[in-house]
Scaffold this motif. Structure first.
Motif, PDB file in Angstrom:
ATOM      1  N   ALA A 188      -1.837  -1.345  -7.576  1.00 53.41           N
ATOM      2  CA  ALA A 188      -1.961  -1.360  -9.032  1.00 53.41           C
ATOM      3  C   ALA A 188      -1.322  -2.653  -9.535  1.00 53.41           C
ATOM      4  N   ASP A 189      -1.348  -2.855 -10.831  1.00 53.46           N
ATOM      5  CA  ASP A 189      -0.791  -4.083 -11.398  1.00 53.46           C
ATOM      6  C   ASP A 189       0.672  -4.285 -11.035  1.00 53.46           C
ATOM      7  N   LYS A 190       1.440  -3.206 -11.032  1.00 53.71           N
ATOM      8  CA  LYS A 190       2.879  -3.316 -10.821  1.00 53.71           C
ATOM      9  C   LYS A 190       3.392  -2.569  -9.593  1.00 53.71           C
ATOM     10  N   GLU A 191       2.487  -1.959  -8.813  1.00 52.39           N
ATOM     11  CA  GLU A 191       2.937  -1.202  -7.639  1.00 52.39           C
ATOM     12  C   GLU A 191       1.939  -1.332  -6.502  1.00 52.39           C
ATOM     13  N   ILE A 192       2.479  -1.552  -5.312  1.00 52.09           N
ATOM     14  CA  ILE A 192       1.685  -1.577  -4.085  1.00 52.09           C
ATOM     15  C   ILE A 192       2.297  -0.557  -3.132  1.00 52.09           C
ATOM     16  N   ARG A 193       1.462   0.344  -2.645  1.00 54.01           N
ATOM     17  CA  ARG A 193       1.900   1.325  -1.653  1.00 54.01           C
ATOM     18  C   ARG A 193       1.343   0.907  -0.298  1.00 54.01           C
ATOM     19  N   ILE A 194       2.187   1.014   0.723  1.00 54.83           N
ATOM     20  CA  ILE A 194       1.794   0.622   2.074  1.00 54.83           C
ATOM     21  C   ILE A 194       2.156   1.761   3.020  1.00 54.83           C
ATOM     22  N   PRO A 195       1.214   2.676   3.268  1.00 54.87           N
ATOM     23  CA  PRO A 195       1.488   3.709   4.262  1.00 54.87           C
ATOM     24  C   PRO A 195       1.756   3.074   5.631  1.00 54.87           C
ATOM     25  N   PHE A 196       2.803   3.554   6.282  1.00 58.23           N
ATOM     26  CA  PHE A 196       3.244   3.049   7.579  1.00 58.23           C
ATOM     27  C   PHE A 196       3.150   4.212   8.558  1.00 58.23           C
ATOM     28  N   GLN A 197       2.167   4.120   9.452  1.00 62.39           N
ATOM     29  CA  GLN A 197       1.896   5.197  10.400  1.00 62.39           C
ATOM     30  C   GLN A 197       2.457   4.834  11.771  1.00 62.39           C
ATOM     31  N   VAL A 198       3.148   5.799  12.380  1.00 62.77           N
ATOM     32  CA  VAL A 198       3.696   5.639  13.728  1.00 62.77           C
ATOM     33  C   VAL A 198       3.000   6.676  14.596  1.00 62.77           C
ATOM     34  N   ALA A 199       2.087   6.224  15.466  1.00 64.17           N
ATOM     35  CA  ALA A 199       1.236   7.129  16.257  1.00 64.17           C
ATOM     36  C   ALA A 199       0.521   8.059  15.271  1.00 64.17           C
ATOM     37  N   ASP A 200       0.690   9.377  15.400  1.00 68.05           N
ATOM     38  CA  ASP A 200       0.030  10.316  14.480  1.00 68.05           C
ATOM     39  C   ASP A 200       0.888  10.674  13.269  1.00 68.05           C
ATOM     40  N   ASP A 201       2.103  10.142  13.196  1.00 67.79           N
ATOM     41  CA  ASP A 201       3.036  10.455  12.110  1.00 67.79           C
ATOM     42  C   ASP A 201       2.728   9.604  10.875  1.00 67.79           C
ATOM     43  N   LYS A 202       2.263  10.259   9.823  1.00 66.27           N
ATOM     44  CA  LYS A 202       1.895   9.575   8.576  1.00 66.27           C
ATOM     45  C   LYS A 202       2.908   9.840   7.461  1.00 66.27           C
ATOM     46  N   SER A 203       4.161  10.065   7.824  1.00 67.24           N
ATOM     47  CA  SER A 203       5.171  10.495   6.853  1.00 67.24           C
ATOM     48  C   SER A 203       5.801   9.367   6.040  1.00 67.24           C
ATOM     49  N   ARG A 204       5.530   8.110   6.398  1.00 63.53           N
ATOM     50  CA  ARG A 204       6.227   6.990   5.765  1.00 63.53           C
ATOM     51  C   ARG A 204       5.299   6.168   4.880  1.00 63.53           C
ATOM     52  N   THR A 205       5.841   5.740   3.736  1.00 58.11           N
ATOM     53  CA  THR A 205       5.137   4.795   2.867  1.00 58.11           C
ATOM     54  C   THR A 205       6.150   3.813   2.304  1.00 58.11           C
ATOM     55  N   TRP A 206       5.833   2.534   2.396  1.00 57.45           N
ATOM     56  CA  TRP A 206       6.649   1.510   1.738  1.00 57.45           C
ATOM     57  C   TRP A 206       6.078   1.330   0.336  1.00 57.45           C
ATOM     58  N   ILE A 207       6.941   1.149  -0.643  1.00 56.49           N
ATOM     59  CA  ILE A 207       6.498   0.958  -2.020  1.00 56.49           C
ATOM     60  C   ILE A 207       7.139  -0.308  -2.577  1.00 56.49           C
ATOM     61  N   LEU A 208       6.319  -1.234  -3.024  1.00 56.11           N
ATOM     62  CA  LEU A 208       6.778  -2.439  -3.719  1.00 56.11           C
ATOM     63  C   LEU A 208       6.440  -2.270  -5.197  1.00 56.11           C
ATOM     64  N   THR A 209       7.446  -2.417  -6.050  1.00 57.43           N
ATOM     65  CA  THR A 209       7.253  -2.288  -7.494  1.00 57.43           C
ATOM     66  C   THR A 209       7.767  -3.549  -8.157  1.00 57.43           C
ATOM     67  N   LEU A 210       6.934  -4.160  -8.994  1.00 59.33           N
ATOM     68  CA  LEU A 210       7.311  -5.360  -9.742  1.00 59.33           C
ATOM     69  C   LEU A 210       7.431  -4.969 -11.202  1.00 59.33           C
ATOM     70  N   ASP A 211       8.650  -5.058 -11.748  1.00 59.90           N
ATOM     71  CA  ASP A 211       8.826  -4.728 -13.166  1.00 59.90           C
ATOM     72  C   ASP A 211       9.775  -5.727 -13.811  1.00 59.90           C
ATOM     73  N   GLU A 212      10.223  -5.424 -15.018  1.00 58.66           N
ATOM     74  CA  GLU A 212      11.056  -6.366 -15.767  1.00 58.66           C
ATOM     75  C   GLU A 212      12.394  -6.649 -15.084  1.00 58.66           C
ATOM     76  N   LYS A 213      12.837  -5.789 -14.178  1.00 56.75           N
ATOM     77  CA  LYS A 213      14.096  -6.006 -13.468  1.00 56.75           C
ATOM     78  C   LYS A 213      13.909  -6.877 -12.232  1.00 56.75           C
ATOM     79  N   GLY A 214      12.689  -6.977 -11.722  1.00 59.53           N
ATOM     80  CA  GLY A 214      12.425  -7.753 -10.525  1.00 59.53           C
ATOM     81  C   GLY A 214      11.534  -7.000  -9.557  1.00 59.53           C
ATOM     82  N   LEU A 215      11.716  -7.252  -8.262  1.00 62.94           N
ATOM     83  CA  LEU A 215      10.895  -6.654  -7.209  1.00 62.94           C
ATOM     84  C   LEU A 215      11.724  -5.626  -6.447  1.00 62.94           C
TER      85      LEU A 215
END
Length: 182
Positions: free
Chosen positions: A69-96
């Motif tokens: 999205a404009d201010k958020e990027i989600r990056i699911p991080f899969q380890v073998a069959d484990d889909k439990s992790r997601t990295w989230i980058l958010t850009l807002d008025e405070k920074g990244l």
């Protein structure tokens, strides 16, 4: 004097490159570089540690960039069959901001989730560091000295995710920026 003040106010408020209070140009440029990868998946490997007992060593690693999205990027991080992790980058008025979202198989949040931190001011369009924020320090006291680093591009065209604790390497994964064929 009044005319000069009005002119200066207009010039400062109309600039198309004006950044929000906490954002730096490098944070905005880095976010844009990651966003270019939206919709693509990349395979990776754990480079450090090499300890066979580590849960990520020797496992197939996969990241998929998006949704974006404009201010958020989600990056699911899969380890073998484990889909439990997601990295989230958010850009807002405070920074990244960089956070780790951990979920159970049923989608409910793990007890240890949404940890990470804000990018430091000395990053670049290809590298940002995220020291543990106060929420992380409360959630995971032993992670108080954590610094996560994400690097993108470079001569090898890789995305590198690494973690240091007490200024010592703790984890490093490298993803080749060659999209998987579907």
């Amino acid at each position: 004097m009044k005319h000069l003040l009005v002119t200066l106010t207009i010039v400062l408020s109309c600039g198309s490159t004006q950044l929000a209070l906490g954002q730096s140009q490098s944070q905005t440029a880095f976010f844009a570089e990651i966003k270019k990868l939206c919709g693509k998946s990349f395979e990776g490997t754990t480079e450090f540690p090499q300890n066979a007992d580590h849960p990520l060593v020797g496992r197939n690693l996969l990241i998929t960039v998006g949704p974006c999205a404009d201010k958020e990027i989600r990056i699911p991080f899969q380890v073998a069959d484990d889909k439990s992790r997601t990295w989230i980058l958010t850009l807002d008025e405070k920074g990244l901001l960089f956070k780790h979202d951990h979920r159970h198989a049923d989608g409910t949040p793990d007890e240890v989730t949404m940890y990470g931190g804000w990018a430091t001011a000395d990053g670049s369009s290809q590298r940002q560091q995220f020291p543990a924020d106060s929420d992380t320090k409360k959630l995971i006291p032993e992670a108080a000295t954590n610094v996560w680093t994400i690097e993108i591009g470079g001569a090898k065209q890789e995305l590198v995710y690494s973690l240091e604790r007490h200024a010592q390497p703790r984890y490093r994964a490298v993803f080749k920026l060659t999209p998987l064929q579907k």
